[in-house]
Each structure stands twice: as structure tokens, then as C-alpha cells.
Design a protein around this motif. Structure first.
Motif, short mmCIF file in Angstrom:
data_model
loop_
_atom_site.label_atom_id
_atom_site.label_comp_id
_atom_site.label_asym_id
_atom_site.label_seq_id
_atom_site.Cartn_x
_atom_site.Cartn_y
_atom_site.Cartn_z
N GLY A 48 0.46 -4.47 -5.52
CA GLY A 48 -0.38 -5.50 -6.10
C GLY A 48 0.17 -6.09 -7.39
N ARG A 49 1.30 -5.60 -7.88
CA ARG A 49 1.89 -6.12 -9.12
C ARG A 49 2.48 -7.51 -8.86
N LYS A 50 2.61 -8.29 -9.92
CA LYS A 50 3.02 -9.69 -9.81
C LYS A 50 4.44 -9.93 -10.30
N LYS A 51 5.02 -11.00 -9.82
CA LYS A 51 6.36 -11.44 -10.21
C LYS A 51 6.45 -11.51 -11.74
N GLY A 52 7.56 -10.99 -12.28
CA GLY A 52 7.77 -11.03 -13.73
C GLY A 52 7.29 -9.79 -14.47
N GLU A 53 6.48 -8.96 -13.82
CA GLU A 53 6.00 -7.74 -14.47
C GLU A 53 7.10 -6.69 -14.48
N PHE A 54 7.09 -5.86 -15.53
CA PHE A 54 8.02 -4.74 -15.61
C PHE A 54 7.34 -3.55 -14.93
N VAL A 55 8.05 -2.92 -14.01
CA VAL A 55 7.53 -1.75 -13.30
C VAL A 55 8.35 -0.54 -13.71
N TYR A 56 7.67 0.50 -14.17
CA TYR A 56 8.31 1.76 -14.48
C TYR A 56 7.62 2.83 -13.66
N ILE A 57 8.39 3.55 -12.87
CA ILE A 57 7.85 4.60 -12.00
C ILE A 57 8.46 5.92 -12.46
N ASP A 58 7.60 6.88 -12.71
CA ASP A 58 8.02 8.25 -13.05
C ASP A 58 7.26 9.13 -12.08
N HIS A 59 7.94 9.57 -11.01
CA HIS A 59 7.23 10.19 -9.90
C HIS A 59 7.95 11.45 -9.42
N ARG B 152 11.54 20.80 -6.25
CA ARG B 152 10.83 19.63 -6.78
C ARG B 152 11.75 18.89 -7.75
N TYR B 153 11.67 17.57 -7.67
CA TYR B 153 12.51 16.70 -8.48
C TYR B 153 11.64 15.64 -9.12
N ASN B 154 12.22 14.93 -10.06
CA ASN B 154 11.50 13.83 -10.69
C ASN B 154 12.41 12.60 -10.68
N MET B 155 11.84 11.45 -10.31
CA MET B 155 12.59 10.21 -10.27
C MET B 155 11.96 9.22 -11.24
N GLN B 156 12.81 8.54 -12.00
CA GLN B 156 12.37 7.44 -12.85
C GLN B 156 13.07 6.18 -12.38
N LEU B 157 12.32 5.10 -12.29
CA LEU B 157 12.86 3.81 -11.83
C LEU B 157 12.24 2.73 -12.69
N GLY B 158 13.06 1.81 -13.15
CA GLY B 158 12.56 0.67 -13.92
C GLY B 158 13.17 -0.62 -13.43
N ARG C 255 24.37 1.21 -6.28
CA ARG C 255 24.72 -0.16 -6.63
C ARG C 255 23.71 -1.09 -5.99
N SER C 256 23.19 -1.98 -6.79
CA SER C 256 22.28 -2.99 -6.27
C SER C 256 23.08 -3.97 -5.43
N CYS C 257 22.58 -4.28 -4.23
CA CYS C 257 23.24 -5.29 -3.41
C CYS C 257 22.46 -6.61 -3.48
N ASP C 258 21.49 -6.66 -4.38
CA ASP C 258 20.75 -7.88 -4.66
C ASP C 258 21.54 -8.66 -5.73
N PRO C 259 21.99 -9.89 -5.44
CA PRO C 259 22.82 -10.60 -6.41
C PRO C 259 22.09 -10.97 -7.71
N PHE C 260 20.76 -10.88 -7.73
CA PHE C 260 20.00 -11.32 -8.89
C PHE C 260 19.33 -10.19 -9.67
N GLN C 261 19.41 -8.95 -9.18
CA GLN C 261 18.65 -7.90 -9.85
C GLN C 261 19.35 -6.56 -9.79
N ASP C 262 19.32 -5.87 -10.93
CA ASP C 262 19.81 -4.50 -11.02
C ASP C 262 18.62 -3.63 -11.42
N TYR C 263 18.78 -2.33 -11.35
CA TYR C 263 17.70 -1.39 -11.63
C TYR C 263 18.18 -0.33 -12.60
N GLY C 264 17.24 0.42 -13.09
CA GLY C 264 17.54 1.65 -13.83
C GLY C 264 16.94 2.80 -13.06
N VAL C 265 17.75 3.80 -12.67
CA VAL C 265 17.26 4.92 -11.86
C VAL C 265 17.82 6.22 -12.43
#
Length: 156
Positions: free
Chosen positions: A108-119, A60-66, A38-48
Motif C-alpha cells: 500500500g506504500r506510494k511512489k517516492g516513499e522511502f521503505v526500510y525493512i528490518d525483518h 534465524r537471520y535478520n535482513m535489512q533492506l532500504g 546487483r540491481s538489474c533495474d537501470p533506474f534503481q539500486d538498493y541497500g541490503v
């Protein structure tokens, strides 16, 4: 990008009025493990998501985060606290992004950009003691809290 807009639009339709907190999301559920966040940030949720969801048959595992960034990421530090049955066990912190060491693609990414991590990642555990674990994770950048999430792990 269309998936992100559909997700945001769905949230607006399904969540009328003011939200006090984000819902609890299931990351994975298997015979020996359940993992929720659960996101404890009142303004943002994530996809994990994490796969596979079996801690005993894989190393070995794989994590996706957006997520959409609400802040620039010039520096980033993670702080985690681990609790088992509500008892404090461990406190861990580590820099992830530093101005002169941009190890990850999201540094180095900027505010407003969409970040997708598959690691991929590995967990050096052969077994996990049964129980309920809570992990409180906070991300700090340039001396301010960027985000936080609470993870619940149920090992059976």
C-alpha cells in the motif's frame, strides 16, 4: 532521511557520466559463504544486509533492506529463478501484497516513499552443497515489472 540524501549525493559525485549498470555489492562474507547482489533495474539500486553471515551455526537471520519506491505497491508478486553453476534448478513465485491482503508494512506504500525493512527470517537448511548459485529475482506489481535483482551465492 539525511542518510538517504547523503547516499544519493555520494552516488552523483562518485559516478560521473552515464551509468550502464549498477555495481555489485557484497551482502556478507564468512568462512563458508559469500553473498553478492546487483540491481538489474537501470533506474534503481538498493541497500541490503543480512546477519549473521554463517549458514551453519544459525537458524534465524535478520535482513535489512532500504529503497525509494519508483511505483505504488498495491499488488506485488515475487518471481525467483535458481541456477547452480549456470544450470537451471528451480522457479518459484508467490504473491506478497494483494489488494485484499496487505500482509507486510510496505504493502500500500506510494511512489517516492522511502521503505526500510528490518525483518527476521529463517532458512530450513542444515547444510548447503558447495558451489556457485545465482538467484534472479523480479518483483511485479499491477502487471508490470517493478524491480529486479541478481544474487550470487558462493558456498564453500
Amino acid at each position: 532521511m539525511g542518510n538517504v540524501l547523503a547516499f544519493v549525493f555520494s552516488l552523483c559525485l562518485l559516478c560521473p557520466g552515464e551509468m550502464k549498470e549498477w555495481p555489485t555489492h557484497s551482502i556478507c562474507k564468512s568462512e563458508h559463504l559469500e553473498l553478492y547482489y546487483r540491481s538489474c533495474d537501470p533506474f534503481q539500486d538498493y541497500g541490503v544486509s543480512i546477519s549473521p553471515c554463517d549458514i551453519y551455526s544459525h537458524e534465524r537471520y535478520n535482513m535489512q533492506l532500504g529503497l525509494i519506491l519508483r511505483h505504488n505497491i498495491n499488488t506485488l508478486r515475487v518471481n525467483m529463478k535458481l541456477f547452480r553453476y549456470g544450470i537451471y534448478i528451480l522457479d518459484y513465485g508467490q504473491p506478497i501484497c494483494e489488494i485484499d491482503d496487505q500482509r507486510f508494512s510496505f504493502c500500500g506504500r506510494k511512489k517516492g516513499e522511502f521503505v526500510y525493512i528490518d525483518h527476521p527470517f529463517s532458512i530450513p537448511l542444515k547444510s548447503l552443497p558447495k558451489g556457485e548459485y545465482l538467484i534472479e529475482m523480479e518483483l511485479f506489481g499491477e502487471d508490470k515489472n517493478i524491480s529486479c535483482v541478481n544474487l550470487t551465492l558462493l558456498a564453500t
